[in-house]
Motif scaffolding. Structure first.
Motif, mmCIF file in Angstrom:
data_model
loop_
_atom_site.group_PDB
_atom_site.id
_atom_site.type_symbol
_atom_site.label_atom_id
_atom_site.label_comp_id
_atom_site.label_asym_id
_atom_site.label_seq_id
_atom_site.Cartn_x
_atom_site.Cartn_y
_atom_site.Cartn_z
ATOM 1 N N ARG A 16 -5.333 -9.449 2.070
ATOM 2 C CA ARG A 16 -6.102 -8.228 2.336
ATOM 3 C C ARG A 16 -5.301 -7.181 3.107
ATOM 4 O O ARG A 16 -5.685 -6.019 3.148
ATOM 5 N N GLU A 66 -9.098 -8.659 -6.892
ATOM 6 C CA GLU A 66 -8.756 -7.916 -8.110
ATOM 7 C C GLU A 66 -7.526 -8.531 -8.770
ATOM 8 O O GLU A 66 -6.595 -8.968 -8.078
ATOM 9 N N TYR A 110 0.794 -1.220 0.000
ATOM 10 C CA TYR A 110 0.000 0.000 0.000
ATOM 11 C C TYR A 110 0.830 1.276 0.000
ATOM 12 O O TYR A 110 0.293 2.362 -0.174
ATOM 13 N N GLN A 129 -5.904 2.223 -2.754
ATOM 14 C CA GLN A 129 -7.281 2.055 -3.232
ATOM 15 C C GLN A 129 -7.691 0.580 -3.257
ATOM 16 O O GLN A 129 -8.871 0.264 -3.369
ATOM 17 N N PHE A 130 -6.715 -0.323 -3.126
ATOM 18 C CA PHE A 130 -7.008 -1.759 -3.096
ATOM 19 C C PHE A 130 -6.927 -2.335 -1.676
ATOM 20 O O PHE A 130 -6.900 -3.551 -1.499
ATOM 21 N N LYS A 151 -8.451 -5.805 -0.139
ATOM 22 C CA LYS A 151 -8.764 -6.699 -1.253
ATOM 23 C C LYS A 151 -7.645 -7.720 -1.399
ATOM 24 O O LYS A 151 -6.493 -7.446 -1.088
ATOM 25 N N HIS A 166 -11.227 -13.051 -12.073
ATOM 26 C CA HIS A 166 -11.769 -11.718 -11.798
ATOM 27 C C HIS A 166 -13.296 -11.768 -11.688
ATOM 28 O O HIS A 166 -13.875 -11.268 -10.718
ATOM 29 N N LEU A 208 -4.447 -7.376 -11.163
ATOM 30 C CA LEU A 208 -3.756 -6.184 -11.647
ATOM 31 C C LEU A 208 -2.719 -6.635 -12.664
ATOM 32 O O LEU A 208 -1.794 -7.378 -12.319
ATOM 33 N N LEU A 213 -1.889 2.384 -4.505
ATOM 34 C CA LEU A 213 -2.356 1.031 -4.219
ATOM 35 C C LEU A 213 -3.210 0.967 -2.956
ATOM 36 O O LEU A 213 -3.877 -0.040 -2.717
ATOM 37 N N LEU A 257 -5.325 -9.544 -3.983
ATOM 38 C CA LEU A 257 -4.846 -9.158 -5.311
ATOM 39 C C LEU A 257 -4.018 -10.258 -5.949
ATOM 40 O O LEU A 257 -3.276 -10.963 -5.257
ATOM 41 N N GLN A 266 -14.283 -11.157 -7.864
ATOM 42 C CA GLN A 266 -14.332 -9.709 -7.625
ATOM 43 C C GLN A 266 -15.447 -9.324 -6.653
ATOM 44 O O GLN A 266 -15.223 -8.493 -5.762
#
Length: 160
Positions: free
Chosen positions: A134, A58, A5, A21-22, A25, A49, A60, A19, A27, A53
């Motif tokens: 997460r 997500e 992050y 914003q994720f 989540k 996805h 990337l 990052l 990834l 999702q």
């Protein structure tokens, strides 16, 4: 740095994406290429996805041209290819380098957190995948030969 992050990256429209914003989540971060034997994995990545999702997952995708120039197009050409051939809905980022002095800092961090076979810090080929929990911590690295569907169980565990 203790998680991803703290990084910002550039998307394929040249906009800076933090990052953070994720946050919260799971990834799957992948270096991709449009003209590689593993390119059909885009289809499997899209299935992951679509499936996960809604639960906080997500994909990337970071196009890379470092391996036999298998991603020679512009960001726009890469997006068009992915839309036309695979109808992808996950984010595509700016074309990057994953190894060497100009490596994207995020990928330098990923490689350090999850070294390859025998502790290798370099990425050997397109479609190397990194699974992030997460909390933004790198959980596992997958070889280019690992098909996206083979990661399903690991993703489910992190989403539980």
């Amino acid at each position: 740095m203790s998680n991803i992050y703290q990084f910002s990256v550039t998307d394929n429209k040249q906009e800076t994406i933090k990052l953070t914003q994720f946050t919260d989540k799971v990834l799957l971060i992948v270096n991709t290429a449009s003209h590689c034997g593993f390119t059909p994995q885009y289809e499997g990545l899209q299935v992951l996805h679509d499936t996960f999702q809604p639960k906080g997952f997500e994909v990337l995708a970071f196009p890379c041209n470092q391996f036999k120039q298998q991603e020679s197009g512009s960001n726009e050409e890469i997006q068009q290819f992915c839309d036309l051939q695979f109808n992808i809905k996950f984010p595509l980022f700016n074309k990057i380098e994953v190894n060497g002095n100009n490596a994207e800092p995020l990928f330098s961090y990923l490689k350090k957190q999850a070294p390859g076979i025998l502790g290798s810090k370099s990425i050997k080929w397109n479609f190397t995948k990194f699974l992030v929990n997460r909390q933004g911590q790198v959980v596992k690295r997958y070889a280019p030969t690992t098909k996206p569907e083979a990661i399903t169980t690991d993703i489910k565990k992190l989403l539980a």
